[in-house]
Design a protein around this motif. Structure first.
Motif, PDB file in Angstrom:
ATOM      1  N   ASN A   1       0.834  -1.123   0.097  1.00  0.00           N
ATOM      2  CA  ASN A   1       0.030  -0.034  -0.160  1.00  0.00           C
ATOM      3  C   ASN A   1       0.906   1.198  -0.117  1.00  0.00           C
ATOM      4  O   ASN A   1       0.594   2.196  -0.485  1.00  0.00           O
ATOM      5  CB  ASN A   1      -1.002  -0.075   1.222  1.00  0.00           C
ATOM      6  CG  ASN A   1      -2.013   1.075   0.907  1.00  0.00           C
ATOM      7  OD1 ASN A   1      -2.653   1.221   0.270  1.00  0.00           O
ATOM      8  ND2 ASN A   1      -2.106   1.976   2.170  1.00  0.00           N
TER       9      ASN A   1
ATOM     10  N   ARG B   1       2.056   2.142  -3.784  1.00  0.00           N
ATOM     11  CA  ARG B   1       1.104   2.317  -4.826  1.00  0.00           C
ATOM     12  C   ARG B   1       1.620   3.358  -5.734  1.00  0.00           C
ATOM     13  O   ARG B   1       1.224   3.435  -7.057  1.00  0.00           O
ATOM     14  CB  ARG B   1      -0.140   3.160  -4.240  1.00  0.00           C
ATOM     15  CG  ARG B   1      -0.979   1.874  -3.558  1.00  0.00           C
ATOM     16  CD  ARG B   1      -2.299   2.088  -3.618  1.00  0.00           C
ATOM     17  NE  ARG B   1      -3.169   1.300  -2.650  1.00  0.00           N
ATOM     18  CZ  ARG B   1      -3.955   0.314  -3.157  1.00  0.00           C
ATOM     19  NH1 ARG B   1      -4.054   0.569  -4.496  1.00  0.00           N
ATOM     20  NH2 ARG B   1      -4.605  -0.434  -2.806  1.00  0.00           N
TER      21      ARG B   1
ATOM     22  N   ILE C   1       0.784   0.450  -8.593  1.00  0.00           N
ATOM     23  CA  ILE C   1       0.073  -0.504  -7.985  1.00  0.00           C
ATOM     24  C   ILE C   1      -1.509   0.137  -7.964  1.00  0.00           C
ATOM     25  O   ILE C   1      -1.685   0.997  -7.024  1.00  0.00           O
ATOM     26  CB  ILE C   1       0.395  -1.188  -6.653  1.00  0.00           C
ATOM     27  CG1 ILE C   1       1.677  -1.810  -6.857  1.00  0.00           C
ATOM     28  CG2 ILE C   1      -0.722  -2.057  -5.971  1.00  0.00           C
ATOM     29  CD1 ILE C   1       2.272  -2.221  -5.273  1.00  0.00           C
ATOM     30  N   THR C   2      -2.359  -0.384  -8.984  1.00  0.00           N
ATOM     31  CA  THR C   2      -3.587   0.304  -9.083  1.00  0.00           C
ATOM     32  C   THR C   2      -4.671  -0.482  -8.399  1.00  0.00           C
ATOM     33  O   THR C   2      -5.877   0.105  -7.917  1.00  0.00           O
ATOM     34  CB  THR C   2      -3.989   0.480 -10.590  1.00  0.00           C
ATOM     35  OG1 THR C   2      -4.015  -0.577 -11.276  1.00  0.00           O
ATOM     36  CG2 THR C   2      -3.071   1.595 -11.141  1.00  0.00           C
TER      37      THR C   2
ATOM     38  N   LEU D   1      -4.885  -3.433  -5.360  1.00  0.00           N
ATOM     39  CA  LEU D   1      -4.210  -4.570  -4.214  1.00  0.00           C
ATOM     40  C   LEU D   1      -5.525  -5.400  -3.597  1.00  0.00           C
ATOM     41  O   LEU D   1      -6.417  -4.848  -3.182  1.00  0.00           O
ATOM     42  CB  LEU D   1      -3.514  -3.423  -3.160  1.00  0.00           C
ATOM     43  CG  LEU D   1      -3.215  -4.245  -2.134  1.00  0.00           C
ATOM     44  CD1 LEU D   1      -1.904  -5.216  -2.677  1.00  0.00           C
ATOM     45  CD2 LEU D   1      -2.181  -3.296  -1.042  1.00  0.00           C
TER      46      LEU D   1
END
Length: 82
Positions: free
Chosen positions: A20, A23, A27-28, A30
């Motif tokens: 997290n 991101r 990272i869109t 999770l």
């Protein structure tokens, strides 16, 4: 990119919190999977994560998977992720 964490024990929760924080690296999506829905209680405060008890939902369209399950489950779930 979608990253899925399989397992929401102490290691899975640590990976989820770390991912997290990353991101900004793209990272869109999770997603966290565990068979025990009660295990999600300590990470429900993390915004914009998907929690699921269905392995198919966790693996669908995943770019990467972290297997954070008990050791005896690693092989089976790793093969599912391929």
């Amino acid at each position: 990119m979608k990253i899925s964490v399989l397992g929401c024990g102490s290691i899975g929760k640590r990976h989820t919190r770390n991912l997290n924080e990353l991101r900004h690296l793209g990272i869109t999506d999770l997603t966290v999977f565990d068979v025990d829905q009660n295990s999600f209680k300590t990470i429900e405060d993390i915004k914009d994560i998907n929690l699921t008890t269905k392995i198919d939902d966790a693996l669908k369209n995943a770019s990467g998977v972290i297997v954070a399950l008990p050791n005896h489950l690693h092989a089976d779930y790793s093969l599912l992720a391929l």
